[in-house]
Design an enzyme around this catalytic site. Structure first.
Site, PDB file in Angstrom:
ATOM      1  N   GLU A 165       0.792  -1.224   0.000  1.00 52.30           N
ATOM      2  CA  GLU A 165       0.000   0.000   0.000  1.00 52.30           C
ATOM      3  C   GLU A 165       0.831   1.283   0.000  1.00 52.30           C
ATOM      4  O   GLU A 165       0.437   2.272  -0.603  1.00 52.30           O
ATOM      5  CB  GLU A 165      -0.932   0.005   1.226  1.00 52.30           C
ATOM      6  CG  GLU A 165      -1.954  -1.117   1.235  1.00 52.30           C
ATOM      7  CD  GLU A 165      -2.870  -1.086   0.030  1.00 52.30           C
ATOM      8  OE1 GLU A 165      -3.358   0.008  -0.313  1.00 52.30           O
ATOM      9  OE2 GLU A 165      -3.088  -2.148  -0.570  1.00 52.30           O
ATOM     10  N   SER A 430     -54.237 -25.876   5.879  1.00 47.23           N
ATOM     11  CA  SER A 430     -54.999 -26.462   6.985  1.00 47.23           C
ATOM     12  C   SER A 430     -54.484 -26.055   8.357  1.00 47.23           C
ATOM     13  O   SER A 430     -55.132 -26.357   9.367  1.00 47.23           O
ATOM     14  CB  SER A 430     -54.982 -27.990   6.869  1.00 47.23           C
ATOM     15  OG  SER A 430     -55.673 -28.396   5.701  1.00 47.23           O
TER      16      SER A 430
END
Length: 726
Positions: A165, A430
């Site tokens: 970096e 149901s």
């Protein structure tokens, strides 16, 4: 003659010498004067000038040296003059640079965020969500983990980030012009953005203080803030801020969160290979995450290792010795409780009116039961060929106070975060029928009363039983246990659909009357809504609001919310009615369609549910103080099989419900149900005849219960409250 001639010639050649002796002026004779014409003043001036020019041209080296010394003497000290000119130019350049800097500050420096407290500079709040046992089930917002100090990290961990970096991090002032120019040349040559010129300090500014907007204005602000940060903090402090802020994918912000998420380690424990993997993520977290593509993660990590060797962080031999076996595994982090974490965050936002700060949320989630339930689902899915990969699942378990113990919203949170347990509106089939039978019991029916299960037509609508078979005259308890459609529809029309809707609303289901198909569960509900409506059936008729949060605290420990159990609960159903009802619900599990839902050591009661064409399959019920609902279905609402080879509530859902409830009831004492004993009735024959003839027999309606238990105890409920409590 010769010598004289030579001297004369020599004298003549040295007429312009500066060392010759001045000769006495020769007098001109009158004849000579008369012979020579007179020149005007102008002519004499021209002649004098021409003579001077001729003398300069014919000057000797000695004369030139003398002229140079005179010139040098008139110039004074040449070194001082050169220094003065340099100082003048430098001062002028500095003035213009200062002026340009001031103009830049005026244009771009207005509204810059402060840099005085980078440790707390976050874009989003961090919310940590805990299960009932204190274990973390989710971190939402920005999971920055615990702050780390770069000075405490091993050299290879720091070196991995600096090598890739910002190698000159410890030598620049926050902005590196050389890196910017180099990156510009590389990108222009490549025709794409292949290299960045930002320093770690600039990246810190971008991560913590500015928006990701790509513009000249933002870039200049980034540089100005980087310079301010470098002037205010040490290099180690800046590097620590950076490592605590950068994003590593999978919701992890900061090195500590990433180390924990990917390797279940502290940053100080990272190996060279693991450090290379994490440093490699910064280029593209989603693309190089080992959980997304392990091969890409390894390839990127090898690039980082090469950079570390080039920067002198490690040797070539150390790089070759790195192994990438068992690279990373976050499956445990993304367990099924992630759905509960999402729901808890949404509830916290509702309670607090938004999430504006770091929070700690404590929930009611039973994490061991949730994990066991998820595992059981995988086992069932593996052995049931109707449970195809397209079939999704949801499960929810509540206690009688409304506390949510289990909440599973799908098969795999990583593939789909849609929470079907609380968001999916589906037809219960149901599983809605218990509300019809409960209404009948309130209307004065008893489980042993007979109902005719034969073909039924209402207008143009002619529903059928499963496999188109009919049982004829059967007791209500058997009709519910076998989930007979025709019997349920006939009973619904006899007791009145408006009464069925009313009792469903009373229990918490906010539904309207869709017509006769109501008996087949054609309304739409979520699993959470259905479980909430079942709560009073287990809890003596008392309504309870579901909740998942017990406590919310700020980052400093300040309590922002604490859940209080309602002290005066509302009674929705008479406990007397629930005794025969509970008997009927247990018959479903003991002898009916829910046999696979049995729970060892507990009395289970519940109801299967299958919607039209097997688009939804349910099991809903309760046991020993807990209510559970499970659902299976496809997100596209397509059928799960067809004909006799179709998914139904009596198979995989009932089996999974048993596993979910077994895990949830671990350590919970079994509750003995209140026994139900059929009583002889004088109108029993009349009831049978009425059922055969299709005529409604007169019954003593018990009616709805009083408003709440306190009214019953105080006697303020009136005469209708008699008989609800012994």
């Amino acid at each position: 003659m010769a010598n004289g001639s030579g001297r004369k010639g020599g004298t003549s050649s040295r007429k312009t010498s500066s060392t010759r002796r001045r000769q006495p002026a020769r007098r001109r004779t009158p004849a000579a004067r008369k012979k020579s014409p007179k020149l005007s003043t102008k002519s004499r001036a021209k002649k004098t000038t021409a003579s001077s020019s001729a003398r300069r041209k014919t000057s000797s080296p000695a004369r030139r040296r003398t002229a140079a010394r005179k010139k040098a003497g008139s110039a004074g000290f040449p070194l001082f003059r050169q220094t003065g000119r340099f100082f003048l130019r430098a001062t002028t350049a500095a003035f213009f640079l200062l002026a340009a800097g001031l103009v830049t500050l005026l244009i771009y420096g207005r509204g810059l965020p402060p840099v005085g407290d980078l440790a707390s500079a976050r874009k989003e709040p961090r919310v940590e969500i805990h299960a009932a046992n204190g274990e973390v089930i989710g971190i939402r917002g920005q999971d920055r983990g615990q702050p780390i100090d770069a000075a405490d990290l091993p050299p290879h961990v720091v070196g991995a980030f600096l090598a890739t970096e910002d190698r000159n991090f410890y030598h620049h002032v926050g902005v590196n012009p050389v890196a910017i120019i180099r990156a510009l040349m590389v990108n222009v040559k490549a025709g794409d953005v292949e290299q960045g010129g930002s320093t770690i300090t600039q990246q810190l500014v971008k991560n913590l203080l500015l928006t990701p907007e790509q513009s000249l204005h933002r870039k200049v602000q980034e540089m100005l803030l980087a310079l301010k940060i470098e002037a205010m903090y040490s290099k180690d402090e800046i590097l620590s801020f950076y490592l605590n802020a950068v994003y590593f994918g999978n919701g992890a912000y900061g090195l500590e969160a990433a180390s924990r998420r990917y390797f279940d380690k502290r940053p100080e424990e990272l190996s060279v290979g693991e450090a290379a993997v994490l440093a490699g993520l910064l280029k593209a977290p989603s693309r190089f995450a080992p959980t997304a593509d392990e091969n890409k993660a390894i390839s990127r990590a090898k690039v980082v290792l090469a950079a570390m060797v080039d920067a002198g962080v490690i040797t070539h031999a150390e790089a070759k010795a790195v192994s990438f076996t068992r690279l990373a595994d976050i499956a445990e982090t993304d367990h099924a409780a992630a759905y509960a974490a999402d729901y808890a965050l949404a509830e916290a936002a509702r309670i607090l009116g938004g999430v504006e700060q770091d929070l700690l949320i404590e929930t009611t989630i039973d994490l061991p039961a949730t994990r066991s339930s998820a595992t059981a689902r995988e086992v069932i899915a593996a052995k049931d060929d109707l449970y195809t990969p397209e079939v999704q699942a949801a499960a929810i378990v509540l206690d009688e106070n409304g506390a949510i113990h289990v909440l599973i919203g799908g098969n795999d949170y990583r593939q789909s975060s849609f929470n079907r347990a609380v968001q999916a509106k589906r037809q219960p089939g149901s599983a809605f029928k218990p509300f019809i039978y409960l209404t009948a019991l309130e209307e004065g029916f008893r489980p042993e009363d007979m109902i005719n299960d034969k073909r039924i037509e209402i207008g143009d609508w002619a529903p059928k039983n499963y496999k188109d078979t009919y049982a004829g005259m059967v007791p209500l308890s058997e009709a519910m246990a076998r989930s007979l459609n025709a019997a349920a529809i006939r009973l619904q029309e006899e007791v009145g659909r408006e009464n069925v809707v009313e009792i469903a609303n009373r229990l918490g289901l906010k539904i309207d009357d869709p017509g006769p198909s109501l008996a087949l569960g054609t309304v739409e509900v979520t699993p959470l809504e259905l479980a909430t409506a079942y709560l009073p059936l287990s809890g003596g008729g008392v309504v309870a609001e579901p909740f998942i949060i017990t406590r919310i605290s700020a980052a400093d420990g300040t309590e922002l919310y604490h859940h209080e159990i309602e002290r005066a609960p509302r009674l929705a159903v008479s406990p007397d009615v629930l005794v025969p009802f509970d008997h009927m619900m247990r018959e479903v599990v003991t002898n009916g369609s829910g046999r696979r839902a049995k729970i060892a050591g507990h009395y289970a009661a519940g109801k299967t549910g299958t919607s039209q064409s097997s688009r939804d399959a349910w099991f809903a019920g309760y046991a020993s103080g807990l209510v559970g609902v499970v659902w299976l279905g496809r997100d596209d609402d397509r059928p799960m099989g067809s004909g006799h080879r179709a998914m139904s509530g009596s198979h995989a859902p009932a089996e999974w419900w048993s596993s979910v409830m077994t895990a949830s009831l671990d350590g919970v004492p079994a509750r003995e149900p209140t026994p139900y004993a059929p009583e002889p009735r004088s109108d029993k024959l009349l009831s049978h005849l009425a059922a055969i003839l299709g005529v409604r027999a007169p019954r003593e309606r018990q009616g709805p219960p009083p408003a709440n238990i306190e009214d019953i105890i105080s006697g303020e409920a009136g005469p209708d409250a008699s008989g609800y409590f012994e």
